[in-house]
Write an enzyme that holds these catalytic residues in place. Structure first.
Site, PDB file in Angstrom:
ATOM      1  N   ASP A 198       0.866  -1.187   0.000  1.00 12.42           N
ATOM      2  CA  ASP A 198       0.000   0.000   0.000  1.00 12.42           C
ATOM      3  C   ASP A 198       0.907   1.242   0.000  1.00 12.42           C
ATOM      4  N   ARG A 242     -11.109   5.060  -4.892  1.00 14.33           N
ATOM      5  CA  ARG A 242     -12.405   4.400  -5.038  1.00 14.33           C
ATOM      6  C   ARG A 242     -13.650   5.273  -4.879  1.00 14.33           C
ATOM      7  N   THR A 276     -16.629  -3.172  -9.550  1.00 13.06           N
ATOM      8  CA  THR A 276     -17.818  -2.514  -8.991  1.00 13.06           C
ATOM      9  C   THR A 276     -19.066  -2.842  -9.808  1.00 13.06           C
ATOM     10  N   SER A 283     -19.316   7.753 -13.422  1.00 14.87           N
ATOM     11  CA  SER A 283     -18.344   8.723 -12.887  1.00 14.87           C
ATOM     12  C   SER A 283     -16.981   8.347 -13.454  1.00 14.87           C
ATOM     13  N   TYR A 335     -14.400   7.660 -11.717  1.00 16.91           N
ATOM     14  CA  TYR A 335     -13.976   6.472 -10.958  1.00 16.91           C
ATOM     15  C   TYR A 335     -14.545   5.195 -11.582  1.00 16.91           C
ATOM     16  N   HIS A 336     -15.864   5.177 -11.816  1.00 14.65           N
ATOM     17  CA  HIS A 336     -16.468   3.963 -12.380  1.00 14.65           C
ATOM     18  C   HIS A 336     -15.896   3.668 -13.773  1.00 14.65           C
ATOM     19  N   LYS A 380     -12.920   1.503 -13.712  1.00  9.86           N
ATOM     20  CA  LYS A 380     -13.202   0.080 -13.479  1.00  9.86           C
ATOM     21  C   LYS A 380     -13.632  -0.606 -14.781  1.00  9.86           C
ATOM     22  N   ASN A 437     -23.734   3.893   5.484  1.00  9.65           N
ATOM     23  CA  ASN A 437     -22.935   4.284   6.655  1.00  9.65           C
ATOM     24  C   ASN A 437     -23.107   5.766   6.957  1.00  9.65           C
ATOM     25  N   ARG A 438     -23.221   6.580   5.903  1.00 11.64           N
ATOM     26  CA  ARG A 438     -23.440   8.018   6.130  1.00 11.64           C
ATOM     27  C   ARG A 438     -24.758   8.250   6.882  1.00 11.64           C
ATOM     28  N   ARG A 498     -25.018  14.738  -8.367  1.00  9.82           N
ATOM     29  CA  ARG A 498     -24.536  13.806  -9.400  1.00  9.82           C
ATOM     30  C   ARG A 498     -25.459  13.830 -10.613  1.00  9.82           C
ATOM     31  N   GLU A 503     -27.249  11.253 -12.504  1.00 12.58           N
ATOM     32  CA  GLU A 503     -27.606   9.828 -12.420  1.00 12.58           C
ATOM     33  C   GLU A 503     -29.124   9.724 -12.597  1.00 12.58           C
TER      34      GLU A 503
HETATM   35  P1  NAD Z   1      -9.878   2.556   0.273  1.00 10.67           P
HETATM   36  O1  NAD Z   1      -9.580   3.852  -0.405  1.00 10.67           O
HETATM   37  O2  NAD Z   1     -10.252   2.563   1.700  1.00 10.67           O
HETATM   38  O3  NAD Z   1      -8.621   1.564   0.089  1.00 10.67           O
HETATM   39  C1  NAD Z   1      -7.802   1.539  -1.052  1.00 10.67           C
HETATM   40  C2  NAD Z   1      -6.375   1.340  -0.594  1.00 10.67           C
HETATM   41  O4  NAD Z   1      -5.523   1.299  -1.746  1.00 10.67           O
HETATM   42  C3  NAD Z   1      -5.884   2.505   0.284  1.00 10.67           C
HETATM   43  O5  NAD Z   1      -5.281   2.010   1.464  1.00 10.67           O
HETATM   44  C4  NAD Z   1      -4.885   3.248  -0.607  1.00 10.67           C
HETATM   45  O6  NAD Z   1      -3.852   3.861   0.141  1.00 10.67           O
HETATM   46  C5  NAD Z   1      -4.391   2.119  -1.523  1.00 10.67           C
HETATM   47  N1  NAD Z   1      -3.918   2.584  -2.847  1.00 10.67           N
HETATM   48  C6  NAD Z   1      -4.581   3.374  -3.734  1.00 10.67           C
HETATM   49  N2  NAD Z   1      -3.807   3.578  -4.818  1.00 10.67           N
HETATM   50  C7  NAD Z   1      -2.650   2.891  -4.619  1.00 10.67           C
HETATM   51  C8  NAD Z   1      -1.466   2.732  -5.376  1.00 10.67           C
HETATM   52  N3  NAD Z   1      -1.272   3.358  -6.545  1.00 10.67           N
HETATM   53  N4  NAD Z   1      -0.468   1.950  -4.871  1.00 10.67           N
HETATM   54  C9  NAD Z   1      -0.603   1.339  -3.663  1.00 10.67           C
HETATM   55  N5  NAD Z   1      -1.698   1.472  -2.894  1.00 10.67           N
HETATM   56  C10 NAD Z   1      -2.719   2.250  -3.373  1.00 10.67           C
HETATM   57  O7  NAD Z   1     -11.007   1.835  -0.608  1.00 10.67           O
HETATM   58  P2  NAD Z   1     -11.931   0.583  -0.222  1.00 10.67           P
HETATM   59  O8  NAD Z   1     -13.251   1.095   0.147  1.00 10.67           O
HETATM   60  O9  NAD Z   1     -11.202  -0.334   0.660  1.00 10.67           O
HETATM   61  O10 NAD Z   1     -12.080  -0.094  -1.655  1.00 10.67           O
HETATM   62  C11 NAD Z   1     -11.153  -1.082  -2.080  1.00 10.67           C
HETATM   63  C12 NAD Z   1     -11.504  -1.548  -3.485  1.00 10.67           C
HETATM   64  O11 NAD Z   1     -12.826  -2.074  -3.489  1.00 10.67           O
HETATM   65  C13 NAD Z   1     -11.477  -0.396  -4.497  1.00 10.67           C
HETATM   66  O12 NAD Z   1     -10.861  -0.824  -5.681  1.00 10.67           O
HETATM   67  C14 NAD Z   1     -12.944  -0.091  -4.716  1.00 10.67           C
HETATM   68  O13 NAD Z   1     -13.140   0.360  -6.017  1.00 10.67           O
HETATM   69  C15 NAD Z   1     -13.605  -1.432  -4.481  1.00 10.67           C
HETATM   70  N6  NAD Z   1     -14.989  -1.274  -3.993  1.00 10.67           N
HETATM   71  C16 NAD Z   1     -15.237  -0.605  -2.816  1.00 10.67           C
HETATM   72  C17 NAD Z   1     -16.558  -0.451  -2.397  1.00 10.67           C
HETATM   73  C18 NAD Z   1     -16.916   0.294  -1.143  1.00 10.67           C
HETATM   74  O14 NAD Z   1     -18.118   0.510  -0.899  1.00 10.67           O
HETATM   75  N7  NAD Z   1     -15.956   0.688  -0.324  1.00 10.67           N
HETATM   76  C19 NAD Z   1     -17.597  -0.990  -3.166  1.00 10.67           C
HETATM   77  C20 NAD Z   1     -17.304  -1.660  -4.349  1.00 10.67           C
HETATM   78  C21 NAD Z   1     -15.983  -1.796  -4.749  1.00 10.67           C
HETATM   79  N1  USQ Z   2     -26.449   9.150  -1.978  1.00  9.67           N
HETATM   80  C1  USQ Z   2     -27.415   9.891  -1.309  1.00  9.67           C
HETATM   81  N2  USQ Z   2     -27.035  10.546  -0.193  1.00  9.67           N
HETATM   82  C2  USQ Z   2     -25.773  10.505   0.311  1.00  9.67           C
HETATM   83  C3  USQ Z   2     -24.798   9.729  -0.361  1.00  9.67           C
HETATM   84  C4  USQ Z   2     -25.174   9.070  -1.509  1.00  9.67           C
HETATM   85  O1  USQ Z   2     -28.567   9.960  -1.714  1.00  9.67           O
HETATM   86  O2  USQ Z   2     -25.516  11.124   1.345  1.00  9.67           O
HETATM   87  C5  USQ Z   2     -26.824   8.420  -3.206  1.00  9.67           C
HETATM   88  C6  USQ Z   2     -25.936   8.752  -4.392  1.00  9.67           C
HETATM   89  O3  USQ Z   2     -26.411   9.896  -5.087  1.00  9.67           O
HETATM   90  C7  USQ Z   2     -26.023   7.462  -5.181  1.00  9.67           C
HETATM   91  C8  USQ Z   2     -26.171   6.381  -4.127  1.00  9.67           C
HETATM   92  O4  USQ Z   2     -26.608   7.043  -2.949  1.00  9.67           O
HETATM   93  O5  USQ Z   2     -27.185   7.435  -5.949  1.00  9.67           O
HETATM   94  C9  USQ Z   2     -24.906   5.614  -3.826  1.00  9.67           C
HETATM   95  O6  USQ Z   2     -23.852   6.504  -3.506  1.00  9.67           O
HETATM   96  P1  USQ Z   2     -22.591   6.013  -2.647  1.00  9.67           P
HETATM   97  O7  USQ Z   2     -21.717   7.187  -2.431  1.00  9.67           O
HETATM   98  O8  USQ Z   2     -23.060   5.252  -1.468  1.00  9.67           O
HETATM   99  O9  USQ Z   2     -21.914   4.932  -3.618  1.00  9.67           O
HETATM  100  P2  USQ Z   2     -21.110   5.084  -4.985  1.00  9.67           P
HETATM  101  O10 USQ Z   2     -20.770   6.475  -5.320  1.00  9.67           O
HETATM  102  O11 USQ Z   2     -21.844   4.303  -6.012  1.00  9.67           O
HETATM  103  O12 USQ Z   2     -19.733   4.341  -4.681  1.00  9.67           O
HETATM  104  C10 USQ Z   2     -19.584   3.305  -3.718  1.00  9.67           C
HETATM  105  C11 USQ Z   2     -18.081   3.126  -3.487  1.00  9.67           C
HETATM  106  C12 USQ Z   2     -17.410   2.653  -4.781  1.00  9.67           C
HETATM  107  C13 USQ Z   2     -18.112   1.411  -5.278  1.00  9.67           C
HETATM  108  C14 USQ Z   2     -19.609   1.636  -5.431  1.00  9.67           C
HETATM  109  C15 USQ Z   2     -20.346   0.344  -5.714  1.00  9.67           C
HETATM  110  O13 USQ Z   2     -17.502   4.350  -3.047  1.00  9.67           O
HETATM  111  O14 USQ Z   2     -16.051   2.380  -4.524  1.00  9.67           O
HETATM  112  O15 USQ Z   2     -17.580   1.020  -6.519  1.00  9.67           O
HETATM  113  O16 USQ Z   2     -20.147   2.108  -4.183  1.00  9.67           O
HETATM  114  S1  USQ Z   2     -21.720   0.578  -6.795  1.00  9.67           S
HETATM  115  O17 USQ Z   2     -22.542   1.680  -6.259  1.00  9.67           O
HETATM  116  O18 USQ Z   2     -22.436  -0.665  -6.800  1.00  9.67           O
HETATM  117  O19 USQ Z   2     -21.194   0.950  -8.073  1.00  9.67           O
END
Ligand code: NAD
Ligand code: USQ
Length: 398
Positions: A31, A101, A145, A187, A189-190, A193, A248-249, A330, A332
């Site tokens: 990391d 992410r 994702t 987005s 980010y997406h 992926k 969680n928010r 957003r 969406e």
């Molecule tokens: P996070 O940001 O908490 O963790 C990502 C970790 O990767 C961090 O510790 C960061 O320091 C490290 N990192 C980022 N870029 C790097 C690089 N270039 N080299 C080395 N380390 C690096 O995110 P998370 O919530 O743990 O998500 C992890 C993965 O799961 C992501 O790829 C995310 O897209 C995917 N994901 C997360 C969620 C969610 O809800 N959290 C949902 C779906 C998918």
């Molecule tokens: N939303 C609200 N209120 C808030 C926060 C979010 O209404 O306070 C709405 C957003 O507009 C969106 C939905 O809730 O429509 C989801 O938003 P989110 O921030 O919970 O999730 P998202 O941006 O989609 O991203 C998260 C992770 C990402 C992962 C993705 C999975 O940050 O890493 O890839 O969830 S998924 O949504 O299935 O693509």
């Protein structure tokens, strides 16, 4: 099994590292700690007091006798070091979490868009190229994702696990083909992926790498049995407008008496999974890798589907919180249906945790315990998808 957990200091990576170590696997975290640096940039901190990685590892070793390795390395920029690490450690498997992410963070500025693409695409490509260069037969499990599919393309038909069978008209009649499900990112980010998916398809076809792509929904919860062992092992809890995810928010907002921030009508329907199921799914994926020559194996890593408005109503009922309907920052779909196939993990033995099972209360308790660490000015989502979109005023009455 010797496993490198790339991004193992993050929200999903840390509990996964502990879970795999607990099962007896030899775990090394790789990391660059960029997520902790982004906290500094955004002037916000995890709601839970996360400890430095060295302390986390020391506490784990003291409590369990198990050692987790750590290498501070940037996968996007330090290719040679990573390749040398693979040759030195000769892991059986890599779990790749190491990407930027957050969708809102990826849309907050041109610099953040460029960083997200540069970081994520380069990191993933470097991992693939290093596996080929090392000559090792390493299985790769990547966290993708649900957002690669987008929200609406499939209509009421279930979103398949990665691939879609289509009929192609030809002069001799229709032929069937299995294609990667069309990408529809919402987005930058997406988008990264969806680019990862093409990298995987290419490296499977050309170099016969063994790759599993987990299309994960929104992760909720914070603790797993291992992170709950000691406060110094606690997992991170993001609540801010960029990194906090919706459920969680809402739970954290209810805990501090902030109105629940529903974007638009709250008609957005999304897929969810608890963090305890995330770590189990990664374990199952590691235990069931594809064989050489297979195309990428795709799992939908999702346990249930909910509409944002209904989640807000549920939490309001549970806690007495107010619900605020805010302008959506957003671009969406205002309302969407979501029907997701999720048979593969169930067939391999996943016994999912559902929202109804009492764990909402556990997250709420964590949020209540640390509510004094929250900065209410960081709650409203300020990143807008296009210049000129309306943002919301602060809602906290002081
Ligand atoms: P996070 O940001 O908490 O963790 C990502 C970790 O990767 C961090 O510790 C960061 O320091 C490290 N990192 C980022 N870029 C790097 C690089 N270039 N080299 C080395 N380390 C690096 O995110 P998370 O919530 O743990 O998500 C992890 C993965 O799961 C992501 O790829 C995310 O897209 C995917 N994901 C997360 C969620 C969610 O809800 N959290 C949902 C779906 C998918
Ligand atoms: N939303 C609200 N209120 C808030 C926060 C979010 O209404 O306070 C709405 C957003 O507009 C969106 C939905 O809730 O429509 C989801 O938003 P989110 O921030 O919970 O999730 P998202 O941006 O989609 O991203 C998260 C992770 C990402 C992962 C993705 C999975 O940050 O890493 O890839 O969830 S998924 O949504 O299935 O693509």
């Amino acid at each position: 099994m010797k496993v490198l957990v790339l991004g193992g200091d993050g929200f999903c990576g840390w509990p996964t590292s502990l879970h795999l170590s607990d099962l007896g696997h030899d775990v090394t975290i790789v990391d660059n700690l960029s997520r902790r640096e982004i906290d500094l940039e955004l002037e916000v901190d995890s709601l839970t007091p996360i400890r430095p990685i060295g302390e986390r590892r020391r506490v784990w070793q003291t409590l369990t006798g198990k050692e987790i390795g750590f290498v501070h390395l940037d996968l996007a920029t330090e290719f040679d070091r990573f390749e040398a690490l693979l040759r030195e450690l000769r892991p059986d498997a890599l779990v790749h979490f190491a990407e930027q992410r957050a969708a809102p963070y990826s849309m907050r500025s041109t610099a953040a868009k460029r960083y997200t693409v540069d970081n994520n695409v380069r990191a993933t490509h470097n991992v693939l190229a290093a596996i080929v260069d090392s000559g090792l037969d390493v299985a790769l499990v990547h966290l993708g994702t649900m957002g690669v599919y987008g929200y609406g393309w499939s209509g009421s038909a279930p979103i398949p696990e990665g691939y879609l069978t289509v009929k192609v008209p030809t002069p001799d009649g229709d032929i069937e083909r299995e294609i990667l499900h069309p990408a529809n990112p919402g987005s930058v980010y997406h988008l990264t992926k969806t680019l990862d998916q093409l990298l995987f398809a290419f490296y499977c076809a050309n170099d016969q790498l063994r790759i599993t792509d987990l299309h994960q929904g929104i992760v909720w919860g914070t603790q797993t049995p291992q992170t709950a062992l000691d406060e110094r092992l606690i997992n991170r809890f993001d609540y801010d407008g960029d990194y906090g995810t919706v459920l969680n928010r809402f739970l954290m907002q209810a805990a501090i008496g902030h109105p629940l921030t529903v974007h638009g009508t709250g008609g957005q329907t999304r897929a969810f999974i608890h963090i305890r199921d995330t770590v189990r799914c990664v374990q199952i994926a590691l235990e069931n890798p594809p064989v050489r020559g297979d195309k990428p194996l795709v799992f939908n890593q999702v346990t249930e589907v909910h509409r944002v408005r209904e989640l807000a109503e549920l939490i309001a009922k549970l806690t007495g919180a107010e619900v605020a309907f805010l302008p959506n920052p957003r671009r969406e779909a205002v309302e969407n249906e979501l029907n997701v196939s999720r048979e593969k993990f169930l067939a391999l033995g996943l016994n999912p945790i559902f929202l109804s099972e009492g764990l909402l209360e556990e997250v709420r308790e964590v949020a209540l315990r640390y509510k004094d660490r929250a900065d209410p000015t960081k709650i409203i989502a300020r990143s807008v998808w296009r210049q000129g979109m309306e943002t919301s005023p602060d809602l906290m009455r002081s």
